[in-house]
Design a protein around this motif. Structure first.
Motif, PDB file in Angstrom:
ATOM      1  N   TYR A 273      -8.678   5.843   1.591  1.00 21.07           N
ATOM      2  CA  TYR A 273      -8.278   5.603   2.987  1.00 21.07           C
ATOM      3  C   TYR A 273      -9.228   6.336   3.942  1.00 21.07           C
ATOM      4  O   TYR A 273      -9.488   7.522   3.767  1.00 21.07           O
ATOM      5  CB  TYR A 273      -6.841   6.065   3.191  1.00 21.07           C
ATOM      6  CG  TYR A 273      -6.429   6.070   4.630  1.00 21.07           C
ATOM      7  CD1 TYR A 273      -6.274   4.882   5.321  1.00 21.07           C
ATOM      8  CD2 TYR A 273      -6.223   7.259   5.312  1.00 21.07           C
ATOM      9  CE1 TYR A 273      -5.916   4.881   6.655  1.00 21.07           C
ATOM     10  CE2 TYR A 273      -5.856   7.270   6.637  1.00 21.07           C
ATOM     11  CZ  TYR A 273      -5.713   6.076   7.303  1.00 21.07           C
ATOM     12  OH  TYR A 273      -5.357   6.080   8.623  1.00 21.07           O
TER      13      TYR A 273
ATOM     14  N   GLY B 108      -9.390   5.545   7.666  1.00 16.87           N
ATOM     15  CA  GLY B 108      -9.177   5.324   9.090  1.00 16.87           C
ATOM     16  C   GLY B 108      -8.826   3.876   9.407  1.00 16.87           C
ATOM     17  O   GLY B 108      -8.563   3.079   8.514  1.00 16.87           O
TER      18      GLY B 108
ATOM     19  N   TYR C 184      -9.993   0.613   7.478  1.00 18.71           N
ATOM     20  CA  TYR C 184      -9.950   0.686   6.006  1.00 18.71           C
ATOM     21  C   TYR C 184      -9.803  -0.678   5.367  1.00 18.71           C
ATOM     22  O   TYR C 184     -10.433  -0.976   4.352  1.00 18.71           O
ATOM     23  CB  TYR C 184      -8.799   1.601   5.611  1.00 18.71           C
ATOM     24  CG  TYR C 184      -8.589   1.773   4.135  1.00 18.71           C
ATOM     25  CD1 TYR C 184      -9.666   2.100   3.305  1.00 18.71           C
ATOM     26  CD2 TYR C 184      -7.329   1.627   3.576  1.00 18.71           C
ATOM     27  CE1 TYR C 184      -9.464   2.273   1.944  1.00 18.71           C
ATOM     28  CE2 TYR C 184      -7.134   1.808   2.222  1.00 18.71           C
ATOM     29  CZ  TYR C 184      -8.198   2.120   1.412  1.00 18.71           C
ATOM     30  OH  TYR C 184      -8.012   2.291   0.073  1.00 18.71           O
TER      31      TYR C 184
ATOM     32  N   ASN D 291      -0.985   3.428  10.410  1.00 13.13           N
ATOM     33  CA  ASN D 291      -1.493   4.661   9.802  1.00 13.13           C
ATOM     34  C   ASN D 291      -0.581   5.847  10.098  1.00 13.13           C
ATOM     35  O   ASN D 291      -0.415   6.746   9.272  1.00 13.13           O
ATOM     36  CB  ASN D 291      -2.913   4.940  10.304  1.00 13.13           C
ATOM     37  CG  ASN D 291      -3.878   3.847   9.872  1.00 13.13           C
ATOM     38  OD1 ASN D 291      -3.566   3.051   8.985  1.00 13.13           O
ATOM     39  ND2 ASN D 291      -5.034   3.795  10.505  1.00 13.13           N
TER      40      ASN D 291
ATOM     41  N   PHE E  82       2.715   5.402   7.676  1.00 11.64           N
ATOM     42  CA  PHE E  82       2.721   5.850   6.276  1.00 11.64           C
ATOM     43  C   PHE E  82       2.423   7.335   6.165  1.00 11.64           C
ATOM     44  O   PHE E  82       2.924   8.013   5.271  1.00 11.64           O
ATOM     45  CB  PHE E  82       1.795   4.987   5.395  1.00 11.64           C
ATOM     46  CG  PHE E  82       0.318   5.175   5.593  1.00 11.64           C
ATOM     47  CD1 PHE E  82      -0.304   6.341   5.202  1.00 11.64           C
ATOM     48  CD2 PHE E  82      -0.448   4.164   6.133  1.00 11.64           C
ATOM     49  CE1 PHE E  82      -1.663   6.503   5.368  1.00 11.64           C
ATOM     50  CE2 PHE E  82      -1.820   4.314   6.295  1.00 11.64           C
ATOM     51  CZ  PHE E  82      -2.427   5.496   5.919  1.00 11.64           C
TER      52      PHE E  82
ATOM     53  N   ASP F 296      -2.260  10.727  11.455  1.00 12.98           N
ATOM     54  CA  ASP F 296      -2.532   9.386  10.934  1.00 12.98           C
ATOM     55  C   ASP F 296      -3.635   9.408   9.888  1.00 12.98           C
ATOM     56  O   ASP F 296      -4.328   8.424   9.685  1.00 12.98           O
ATOM     57  CB  ASP F 296      -2.916   8.439  12.075  1.00 12.98           C
ATOM     58  CG  ASP F 296      -4.086   8.959  12.877  1.00 12.98           C
ATOM     59  OD1 ASP F 296      -4.591  10.044  12.552  1.00 12.98           O
ATOM     60  OD2 ASP F 296      -4.500   8.291  13.838  1.00 12.98           O
ATOM     61  N   SER F 297      -3.816  10.542   9.221  1.00  9.63           N
ATOM     62  CA  SER F 297      -4.904  10.631   8.245  1.00  9.63           C
ATOM     63  C   SER F 297      -4.393  10.603   6.813  1.00  9.63           C
ATOM     64  O   SER F 297      -5.090  11.011   5.900  1.00  9.63           O
ATOM     65  CB  SER F 297      -5.701  11.919   8.473  1.00  9.63           C
ATOM     66  OG  SER F 297      -6.052  12.040   9.814  1.00  9.63           O
TER      67      SER F 297
ATOM     68  N   ARG G  89      -2.227   2.021   1.404  1.00 12.26           N
ATOM     69  CA  ARG G  89      -2.589   2.337   2.783  1.00 12.26           C
ATOM     70  C   ARG G  89      -3.324   1.226   3.522  1.00 12.26           C
ATOM     71  O   ARG G  89      -3.799   1.442   4.614  1.00 12.26           O
ATOM     72  CB  ARG G  89      -3.417   3.624   2.852  1.00 12.26           C
ATOM     73  CG  ARG G  89      -2.604   4.784   2.358  1.00 12.26           C
ATOM     74  CD  ARG G  89      -3.352   6.049   2.307  1.00 12.26           C
ATOM     75  NE  ARG G  89      -2.396   7.121   2.033  1.00 12.26           N
ATOM     76  CZ  ARG G  89      -2.708   8.358   1.765  1.00 12.26           C
ATOM     77  NH1 ARG G  89      -3.957   8.705   1.744  1.00 12.26           N
ATOM     78  NH2 ARG G  89      -1.792   9.245   1.530  1.00 12.26           N
TER      79      ARG G  89
END
Lengths: 336, 826
Positions: free
Chosen positions: A196, A198, A201, B72, B75, B139-140, B454
């Motif tokens: 992942y 950003g 992605y 983002n 999750f 959000d990472s 993701r």
């Protein structure tokens, strides 16, 4: 591996189900192991059993049943709990290590080296045999030749993954990781960024094109230009994707033809040989390895991480492998 | 005195304040345990709503429900809430509520610390919820790999919420772990040896020690990353000598033990509930204790299996693959011991047992897929796909949520004091169980088909559509099941009739009291000689209510309990607990200002808040103890014991010891990070190493001798010597800092600042404590004069001295080595 897991699962569930068995001939109150009468009716607070969610009101007699069976601790705890998993796991681990050892890249005279540089959100590829060429989102390799991919990143952590050719290997800032891939036959293989990274992605993918010898030479001469850096169509495509978040597929212009098949499509359209580098095969199920084609099992999914030193060249990566000759490569060894 | 009058007298002493004020001022483990559980469930519901949004987005291909920027956050926050704000606090809440009751004591070791931890949890969690509502949530990804989570990939405030909010929340984990450890070791019913403890207490002990050693690497990583983001200290920036892999090591050094920190309490609940459901005793108590201890130890040896794809050398892969498969063995020992228990007994199919069966079915699958991904070649393919998503949900939901539901239904009569009347629970069970497997079983296949985790949406035509729509529908079935459980609990709490004591006929002491539990737990403390005292003597509760145990006489009008010798359970001394106070909440609020200042970059607030916290801590400690020696006091059953003020190892010493275990792990992780950067990171060496001269070394050596020595001299001059020694060490540490004036230049300089800053912080703490002790001596506090407090201070002075010296050596070592090699090679 799936079959073994299912067997173990069924075994455990069966054991639990059997715990409800009722041996008819065991009289109560004879067990010497001292399981106590849980709640005799003599307790001043002794009330009827249960919280009304389903059990019959067994009254004070329930606990005596507890003592009816003697089950040796050793059989469950030592036999099933200790010996059984140790044996299974030791076998599995040994198998995994052997497979892992066979996946080690060996130095060979015909190994081709390419570089893959991840960034948000595309891939750029360079070629040791043609230093002037850089391609974007399209990696050209010769078919039926071991290829070392030197994976780097210019920004965040990415992961280089071509499901049909090898497992994943990360692109870590400041480090160069070397992955050995090999395509048996010319064709297109889908590649993905698999870490992942950003908002872009989803569209962080690429295509691997494996060429026959003639085409590969043509590419090195510059005659095949698909994905060559001057072509900026992919950039537009990426922007479109980031904007809408739904535009995973081919976008504008020349890149439409270059759009990779998804990994699934790849798997579905794959020949039987192609299926053997699907995850389950790479997972090295004992049954699978025996059942796959005689041309090799997981040897073509050769993947190895380099030592995490920044300057590890393909040669030095191979040097960490046991010193075996180039002809010792697993694929070749497996060939009849 | 009749049982009723004793009850009233004890209640007057122990009861929390009435009404909503009671929530703010309570220090009772019963109240705080319930509050912890309630807030944890709130976060579970919030995280569950996020999960529903995720499944709504993934229900169909090319969904335009949310874009990637929102997805983002969804999750990331789903993972963060479930891991940090639900799972760990739920364990803390359950242990805080149950442990004293199971151990036969009246409260946890440090009641105000319980409350302080709770409020830190609430305020830190509120920060996270705020970020979510404001749309600026992290959000990472929940494991926040830099550079994506650092200034390069996340320039906004999003990551700061994670780093600062979670660190704030972790205060509650560390404080709960300290007091749970001390409670298990010292606060038990007299006579209860370690081997006669309820099995749940063993699990809590192992889990608490794992929190003390597992969380510090995470806290260190958060501190370093926040320093990088806020002040440009380049720990993870490769161009300046940092390394992004350092974060991954620190994170998973925490992250893998975390999995077992979550699983072990659930296993403890199963080991408690399952024998009762099977109407027999637990098979293999000793084996299970050994298995849980070895799980705790082994789990620290396999963090790298989360990093198989990062380019770890082959030998490392083999080692960690072996360790990852080995860890399945103690798990198997427990599982087969439980099955053996079922075989030996005659199991009843009550609702808690149903949930335990659901645990078996689910967790065994999760364990088997876990063994699969421990095989490296398989992991190279499965890593970061939905196979992993499915695996981790099988482990965490199967291994934690299902057993916790078993625990909920087993202890619900205890929590609410009612006899469950509504039967929604069985319906909810089937909805959740089928919903869960319907959601996640097929997601394994999606992962094998190449679906990466993701991704915010997917294209049609890859064979994923059917799987995803099934998963989405079934996830809503599961959500309805959870809603039914909530409704079930609320209805029963409000409507059902009062329940009877010990409805399950369990043998542990938590059922030797009326429910809901009285504020004082036990009217008198039992003398315990076996693991199931209620089975030995069913009339024990009545005898305790009649005051036939220890401390049955409330005449001293204060909250008292007993401590015991750690191993043998022989009674040692009386502890007097503090009464209700809003002080912990206030202190947590001031601590919150500290973190808020960091978060919003209002830096003038930070030192003010820090000073406020120090002032609170001093006042907190000042109010402990008495100025009037009491000598030995009768505690009943013919025994007389001194109070904690007059012994050499008061609870505070034990608490300090285990807090220093966590602190030392933090420091050890820092040294590990330093060594990692030095040897692995590219772009080393730095432009220049610091080379502390002979004068700094001499100053530090003098300080290192006088600071601890002064503590051991029993003369007034000792205090002066110690203070001077600490000051000398501090000046030397500051001198080292001057050698590396710019911490943003290179990771070496940044690390040096953290090393010396850590030393200076501990020197300051030691100095404050030394002066504080002198003041308490002058004021005539018994505990200060009797030596217990002096031992606490000595512990901190020794530790501060040690880390400062080690920091100086570590900072100066490369420079000294460099000058030696230069000098040796003309």
């Amino acid at each position: 591996m799936l079959a073994g897991s299912s067997l173990i699962f069924v075994f455990v569930m069966g054991l639990i189900a059997l715990a409800w068995r009722r041996p008819p001939d065991t009289p109560p109150d004879t067990t010497p192991d001292g399981a106590r009468d849980v709640g005799t009716g003599t307790a001043p607070h002794g009330v009827s059993d249960g919280l009304s969610d389903g059990a019959p009101n067994a009254g004070s007699g329930i606990a005596r049943d507890a003592a009816r069976r003697e089950t040796p601790e050793g059989r469950f705890v030592i036999g099933l709990g200790l010996a059984f998993p140790l044996a299974v796991l030791a076998a599995l681990l040994a198998y995994g290590l052997v497979v892992g050892e066979r996946l080690m890249p060996r130095a060979g005279p015909d190994t081709v080296t390419v570089s893959a540089e991840g960034r948000q959100w595309d891939w750029r590829f360079g070629y040791a045999d043609a230093p002037g060429i850089e391609t974007r989102d399209v990696l050209h390799i010769p078919a039926a030749t071991p290829v070392d991919v030197r994976i780097t990143t210019v920004d965040v952590v990415h992961s280089f993954w071509v499901p049909r050719l090898a497992g994943k290997l990360d692109a870590v800032p400041g480090h160069t990781n070397v992955l050995r891939i090999e395509a048996d036959a010319p064709g297109r293989y889908a590649g993905l960024g698999a870490e992942y990274n950003g908002p872009g992605y989803l569209g962080h993918d690429f295509t691997v094109i494996a060429h026959g010898p003639a085409d590969w030479q043509a590419f090195l001469r510059g005659d095949i230009t698909e994905g060559v850096a001057a072509d900026t169509a992919k950039t537009d495509r990426r922007d479109a994707e980031v904007g809408t978040g739904t535009e995973a597929g081919g976008g504008s212009g020349a890149q439409t033809t270059a759009k990779a098949p998804s990994p699934t499509e790849a798997n579905e359209t794959a020949t039987p040989e192609g299926a053997r580098s699907s995850p389950s095969a790479a997972g090295a199920a004992p049954g699978n390895s025996a059942g796959t084609s005689p041309r090799g099992t997981t040897g073509d999914a050769a993947a190895v991480p380099a030592p995490a030193a920044p300057a590890s060249a393909p040669g030095s990566a191979a040097a960490t492998a046991p010193a075996t000759g180039p002809q010792d490569s697993p694929r070749q060894g497996d060939r009849p | 005195m009749t049982a009723l009058r004793r009850h009233r007298a004890l209640t007057r002493v122990w009861a929390s304040d009435p009404g909503w004020r009671g929530w703010c001022t309570t220090v009772s483990h019963t109240d705080l345990g319930r509050m912890f559980l309630t807030v944890a469930v709130f976060f579970f519901v919030t995280g569950g709503i996020l999960a529903m949004l995720i499944r709504a987005q993934l229900a169909s291909p090319r969904s335009a429900f949310v874009g990637p920027d929102v997805y983002n956050q969804l999750f990331t926050m789903h993972g963060v809430l479930m891991m940090f704000l639900f799972a760990i606090p739920l364990f803390e809440g359950l242990a805080i509520y149950l442990l004293p009751k199971m151990l036969g004591t009246r409260d946890l070791a440090f009641p105000r610390l319980t409350a302080y931890g709770f409020w830190c949890y609430v305020f830190g969690g509120a920060m996270m919820i705020f970020s979510l509502l404001a749309g600026i949530a992290p959000d990472s990804g929940w494991f926040m790999y830099p550079p994506l989570s650092s200034t390069l990939g996340a320039p906004g405030i999003n990551s700061d919420f994670w780093l600062i909010g979670i660190t704030f929340v972790e205060i509650s984990a560390i404080s709960a772990a300290v007091e749970l450890t001390v409670t298990v070791l010292r606060y038990r019913a007299p006579g209860m040896t370690l081997s006669n403890m309820p099995i749940f207490a063993w699990y809590v002990l192992v889990t608490a020690v794992m929190i003390l050693t597992g969380f510090p690497p995470l806290i260190l990583g958060s501190v370093l990353l926040e320093l990088e983001r806020a002040f440009g200290m380049p720990f993870f920036q490769v161009a300046q000598g940092g390394d992004a892999l350092l974060w991954q090591h620190l994170f998973w050094l925490f992250g893998h033990p975390e999995v077992y920190i979550i699983f072990l309490p659930a296993a403890g609940a199963i080991s408690t509930i399952l024998p009762v459901m099977a109407r027999t005793r637990l098979m293999g108590y000793g084996w299970i204790v050994a298995a849980s201890v070895s799980l705790g130890v082994l789990s620290f040896g396999l963090w790298v299996h989360h990093m198989f794809t990062t380019g770890i050398p082959h030998m490392g892969l083999a080692f960690f693959s072996a360790a990852s498969t080995l860890v399945a063995v103690p798990t198997a020992v427990q599982i087969f011991a439980w099955i053996g228990t079922l075989w030996r007994g005659r199991p009843r199919l009550h609702l808690p047992m149903l949930w335990i069966l659901a645990f078996f079915a689910t967790f065994v699958i999760g364990g088997l897929t876990g063994v699969m991904v421990a095989v490296v070649p398989f992991d190279w393919q499965a890593h970061d796909t939905y196979f992993i998503v499915a695996h981790l949900h099988y482990v965490l939901v199967g291994g934690f949520v299902f057993p916790m539901l078993a625990a909920l239904y087993y202890w619900m009569p205890h929590f609410i004091g009612r006899k469950p009347y509504f039967k929604l629970g069985t319906t909810a069970f089937w909805l959740i169980f089928t919903g869960f497997h319907g959601t996640f079983l097929l997601l394994h296949v999606a992962g094998l088909l190449g679906m990466r985790r993701r991704i915010d949406t997917f294209e049609a035509g890859q064979g994923w559509e059917v799987i995803n729509i099934i998963a989405s529908v079934m996830s809503f079935v599961m959500a309805i099941g959870f809603a039914l459980v909530l409704i079930d609990v609320i209805l029963n709490a409000v409507i059902a009739v009062r329940g009877s004591r010990n409805p399950w006929r369990a043998g542990t002491l938590d059922w030797a009291m009326p429910t809901p539990a009285a504020a004082y737990n036990f009217a008198s403390l039992p003398h315990v000689t076996s693991r199931e005292p209620l089975w030995d003597d069913p009339s024990l509760p009545a005898a305790l209510a009649r005051g036939e145990g220890y401390l049955g006489d409330p005449a001293r009008q204060r909250r008292e309990t007993l401590t015991v010798e750690p191993a043998t359970g022989a009674p040692r001394y009386i502890v007097v607990f503090p009464a209700n106070t809003a002080f912990p909440m206030g202190m947590a609020a001031i601590t919150g200002l500290f973190f808020l200042g960091l978060l919003t970059k209002i830096y003038w607030l930070v030192p003010l808040a820090a000073a406020g916290v120090v002032a609170c801590a001093l006042r907190w400690a000042w109010t402990l103890g008495t100025r009037r020696p009491e000598g030995a006091l009768p505690v009943g059953r013919g025994v007389s014991l001194p109070t904690a003020s007059e012994v050499a190892d008061p609870p505070g010493w034990w608490g300090s010891l285990f807090l220093l275990v966590a602190d030392g792990t933090f420091y050890g992780s820092l040294l590990f990070g330093y060594a990692f950067l030095w040897t692995i990171a590219p772009n080393w060496p730095p432009p220049a190493y610091a080379e502390p001269g002979i004068w700094l070394a001499a100053l530090a050596a003098a300080g290192a001798i006088f600071a601890p020595l002064g503590q051991r001299l029993n003369v007034p001059a000792g205090v002066g010597a110690s203070v001077l020694g600490l000051l000398a060490l501090g000046i030397a540490a500051a001198g080292v800092l001057r050698l590396a004036p710019d911490p943003t230049r290179h990771a070496y300089d940044a690390t040096l600042w953290v090393l010396m800053g850590y030393g200076l912080l501990h020197l300051a703490v030691a100095l404050l404590m030394t002066l504080f002790l002198a003041a308490r001596r002058r004021a005539g506090f018994v505990s200060a004069l009797a030596g217990g407090e002096a031992r606490i201070v000595r512990l901190w002075v020794d530790y501060g001295t040690l880390v400062t010296v080690v920091s100086g050596l570590a900072a100066g070592l490369p420079g000294v080595l460099g000058s030696l090699s230069v000098g040796g090679a003309p």
